[in-house]
Design a protein around this motif. Structure first.
Motif, mmCIF file in Angstrom:
data_model
loop_
_atom_site.group_PDB
_atom_site.id
_atom_site.type_symbol
_atom_site.label_atom_id
_atom_site.label_comp_id
_atom_site.label_asym_id
_atom_site.label_seq_id
_atom_site.Cartn_x
_atom_site.Cartn_y
_atom_site.Cartn_z
ATOM 1 N N SER A 1 -3.674 10.924 -9.722
ATOM 2 C CA SER A 1 -2.737 9.976 -9.350
ATOM 3 C C SER A 1 -2.453 8.872 -8.987
ATOM 4 O O SER A 1 -4.231 8.267 -8.412
ATOM 5 C CB SER A 1 -1.685 10.726 -8.625
ATOM 6 O OG SER A 1 -2.740 11.010 -7.167
ATOM 7 N N ARG B 1 0.445 -1.199 0.064
ATOM 8 C CA ARG B 1 0.319 0.441 -0.211
ATOM 9 C C ARG B 1 0.617 1.657 -0.119
ATOM 10 O O ARG B 1 0.673 2.410 -0.484
ATOM 11 C CB ARG B 1 -1.007 -0.340 1.742
ATOM 12 C CG ARG B 1 -2.531 0.410 1.072
ATOM 13 C CD ARG B 1 -2.942 0.076 2.136
ATOM 14 N NE ARG B 1 -4.431 0.914 1.642
ATOM 15 C CZ ARG B 1 -3.741 2.631 2.432
ATOM 16 N NH1 ARG B 1 -3.701 3.225 2.700
ATOM 17 N NH2 ARG B 1 -5.207 3.365 2.129
ATOM 18 N N SER B 2 1.768 1.247 0.691
ATOM 19 C CA SER B 2 2.761 2.514 1.100
ATOM 20 C C SER B 2 2.914 2.813 -0.279
ATOM 21 O O SER B 2 3.389 4.167 -0.816
ATOM 22 C CB SER B 2 3.858 2.227 1.895
ATOM 23 O OG SER B 2 3.608 2.033 3.389
ATOM 24 N N ASN B 3 3.355 1.743 -1.262
ATOM 25 C CA ASN B 3 4.642 2.381 -2.575
ATOM 26 C C ASN B 3 3.457 2.700 -3.027
ATOM 27 O O ASN B 3 4.125 3.557 -4.280
ATOM 28 C CB ASN B 3 4.997 0.451 -2.991
ATOM 29 C CG ASN B 3 5.912 0.122 -3.776
ATOM 30 O OD1 ASN B 3 5.996 1.354 -4.814
ATOM 31 N ND2 ASN B 3 6.814 -0.985 -4.049
ATOM 32 N N LEU B 4 2.590 2.504 -3.217
ATOM 33 C CA LEU B 4 1.042 3.027 -3.867
ATOM 34 C C LEU B 4 1.141 3.612 -3.694
ATOM 35 O O LEU B 4 1.067 5.207 -4.857
ATOM 36 C CB LEU B 4 -0.383 2.153 -4.080
ATOM 37 C CG LEU B 4 0.147 0.726 -4.834
ATOM 38 C CD1 LEU B 4 -1.408 0.211 -4.247
ATOM 39 C CD2 LEU B 4 0.173 0.838 -6.466
ATOM 40 N N LEU B 5 0.863 4.369 -2.857
ATOM 41 C CA LEU B 5 0.644 5.952 -2.108
ATOM 42 C C LEU B 5 2.113 7.068 -2.109
ATOM 43 O O LEU B 5 1.485 7.721 -1.671
ATOM 44 C CB LEU B 5 0.795 5.919 0.023
ATOM 45 C CG LEU B 5 -1.255 5.158 0.434
ATOM 46 C CD1 LEU B 5 -1.548 4.965 1.517
ATOM 47 C CD2 LEU B 5 -1.839 5.912 -0.347
ATOM 48 N N GLN B 6 3.214 6.750 -2.698
ATOM 49 C CA GLN B 6 4.392 7.663 -2.706
ATOM 50 C C GLN B 6 4.368 7.722 -4.183
ATOM 51 O O GLN B 6 5.171 8.109 -4.453
ATOM 52 C CB GLN B 6 5.960 6.740 -2.383
ATOM 53 C CG GLN B 6 5.437 7.186 -1.156
ATOM 54 C CD GLN B 6 6.537 5.793 -0.126
ATOM 55 O OE1 GLN B 6 7.477 5.704 -0.620
ATOM 56 N NE2 GLN B 6 6.426 5.539 1.278
ATOM 57 N N ASN B 7 3.664 6.676 -5.228
ATOM 58 C CA ASN B 7 4.000 6.877 -6.461
ATOM 59 C C ASN B 7 3.164 7.523 -7.116
ATOM 60 O O ASN B 7 1.609 8.038 -7.396
ATOM 61 C CB ASN B 7 3.557 5.858 -7.417
ATOM 62 C CG ASN B 7 3.477 5.495 -8.650
ATOM 63 O OD1 ASN B 7 3.657 6.464 -9.463
ATOM 64 N ND2 ASN B 7 3.339 4.090 -9.231
ATOM 65 N N PRO B 8 3.883 9.406 -7.547
ATOM 66 C CA PRO B 8 3.147 10.580 -7.759
ATOM 67 C C PRO B 8 2.479 10.108 -9.676
ATOM 68 O O PRO B 8 1.889 10.926 -10.110
ATOM 69 C CB PRO B 8 4.310 10.744 -7.863
ATOM 70 C CG PRO B 8 5.260 10.453 -7.739
ATOM 71 C CD PRO B 8 5.495 8.819 -8.061
ATOM 72 N N LYS C 1 -1.108 7.960 -6.570
ATOM 73 C CA LYS C 1 -1.442 7.814 -5.203
ATOM 74 C C LYS C 1 -2.774 8.015 -4.449
ATOM 75 O O LYS C 1 -3.198 7.715 -3.669
ATOM 76 C CB LYS C 1 0.000 8.888 -4.578
ATOM 77 C CG LYS C 1 0.193 9.871 -5.019
ATOM 78 C CD LYS C 1 0.839 11.043 -4.155
ATOM 79 C CE LYS C 1 1.278 12.532 -4.553
ATOM 80 N NZ LYS C 1 2.019 12.675 -4.321
ATOM 81 N N ALA D 1 -4.851 5.356 -5.025
ATOM 82 C CA ALA D 1 -4.835 4.354 -4.288
ATOM 83 C C ALA D 1 -5.485 4.599 -2.558
ATOM 84 O O ALA D 1 -5.992 3.586 -1.857
ATOM 85 C CB ALA D 1 -3.061 4.004 -3.738
ATOM 86 N N LYS D 2 -5.572 6.376 -2.419
ATOM 87 C CA LYS D 2 -6.084 6.735 -1.089
ATOM 88 C C LYS D 2 -7.944 6.982 -0.797
ATOM 89 O O LYS D 2 -7.647 6.438 0.202
ATOM 90 C CB LYS D 2 -5.228 8.241 -0.585
ATOM 91 C CG LYS D 2 -5.424 8.673 -0.164
ATOM 92 C CD LYS D 2 -4.465 9.638 0.983
ATOM 93 C CE LYS D 2 -4.633 10.119 2.102
ATOM 94 N NZ LYS D 2 -4.805 11.522 1.773
#
Ligand SMILES: C[S@@+](CC[C@H](N)C(=O)[O-])C[C@H]1O[C@@H](n2cnc3c(N)ncnc32)[C@H](O)[C@@H]1O
Length: 256
Positions: free
Chosen positions: A77, A49-56, A79, A82-83
């Motif tokens: 985006s 999840r974090s990986n996706l949340l950091q993807n701009p 991220k 994902a959010k």
């Protein structure tokens, strides 16, 4: 407003394991919902999840289903997707526990999105055969990149509209179906009715966002009243449906 009022009512009416006399439901609550073990896989779920949340990076999305309540453009985006559309960490851990507890061999997911739920289910039972459907090709492309790990080879993704894809699935039964997309009353009831003949005595249907709108809550009430449905468990975020003929028809509201 509907969600807020429904939540207050849920808080007033829901209970924990002490409200459940059925051993099946009592065990589900105590051994699965309230299982406090810190599974090693939780770290993997968090990292996914974090990986996706950091993807701009941005992609062009095709809006399927009831439409987004958050976005107005079709350029989003990763991220942000994902959010707002992806399953939260707490809920993906619950999904992991449910699949770990019941060990379903065949799983169908309506709504892959970025694969957060798919990933949680695959980790929970690596022996299961998971089919997951997503309408938006661009979103599915990103999910593919993240679901490529060899230990996730049990996942089969299908791109297309739920309506047409579920007609062509060549499985006689599903052990677990996660309905996590197209949150409208008519669509939810249509998919429920289309997939009902594929349920067996121990199948589990999980409906996401049963209080998303008045229509979704009406759909949930219809599902609860269906003669083939015996036990239901409402956790506010989800409605779990069981078909076990050995159970009385009974509806539970459980705080998770
Ligand atoms: C809430 S997201 C799914 C979240 C995902 N299960 C997870 O665990 O993170 C719903 C997804 O369903 C897809 N969807 C909605 N209606 C659809 C339809 N009729 N056909 C195909 N895909 C649809 C959307 O594109 C969206 O990606």
């Amino acid at each position: 407003m509907h969600q807020f009022i429904s939540y207050i009512k849920f808080l007033l009416k829901s209970s924990n394991q002490h409200g459940a006399h059925s051993p099946f439901v009592y065990n589900l609550i105590t051994k699965c919902f309230y299982d406090k073990s810190e599974y090693a896989e939780y770290k993997i779920l968090k990292a996914y999840r974090s990986n996706l949340l950091q993807n701009p990076e941005t992609i062009k999305i095709t809006d399927f289903g009831s439409g987004s309540k958050v976005f107005t453009t079709d350029e989003r985006s990763i991220k942000a997707i994902a959010k707002t559309s992806g399953t939260s960490l707490k809920i993906s851990e619950l999904l992991f526990r449910i699949v770990r507890y019941f060990q379903p061999n065949t799983i169908l997911e309506l709504g892959t999105n970025l694969g957060i739920g798919t990933h949680a289910m695959a980790l929970a039972n690596p022996k299961s055969q998971i089919t997951t459907i997503e309408g938006c090709a661009e979103i599915l492309k990103v999910a593919h990149q993240h679901l490529l790990e060899p230990e996730l080879s049990n996942i089969n993704t299908v791109q297309g509209d739920f309506r047409s894809v579920i007609e062509n699935l060549n499985k006689d039964t599903w052990d677990l179906i996660f309905f996590d997309g197209h949150h409208s009353q008519d669509a939810t009831l249509t998919y429920f009715e289309k997939l009902l003949p594929k349920a067996h005595n121990n199948s589990i249907f999980i409906f996401d966002d049963i209080y998303w709108s008045k229509g979704m809550t009406e759909a949930w009430e219809n599902i609860k009243n269906h003669p083939q449905v015996t036990v239901t468990v409402d956790t506010f975020n989800w409605g779990l449906v069981f078909f076990r003929k050995e159970q009385f028809k009974e509806h539970f509201k459980i705080r998770v």
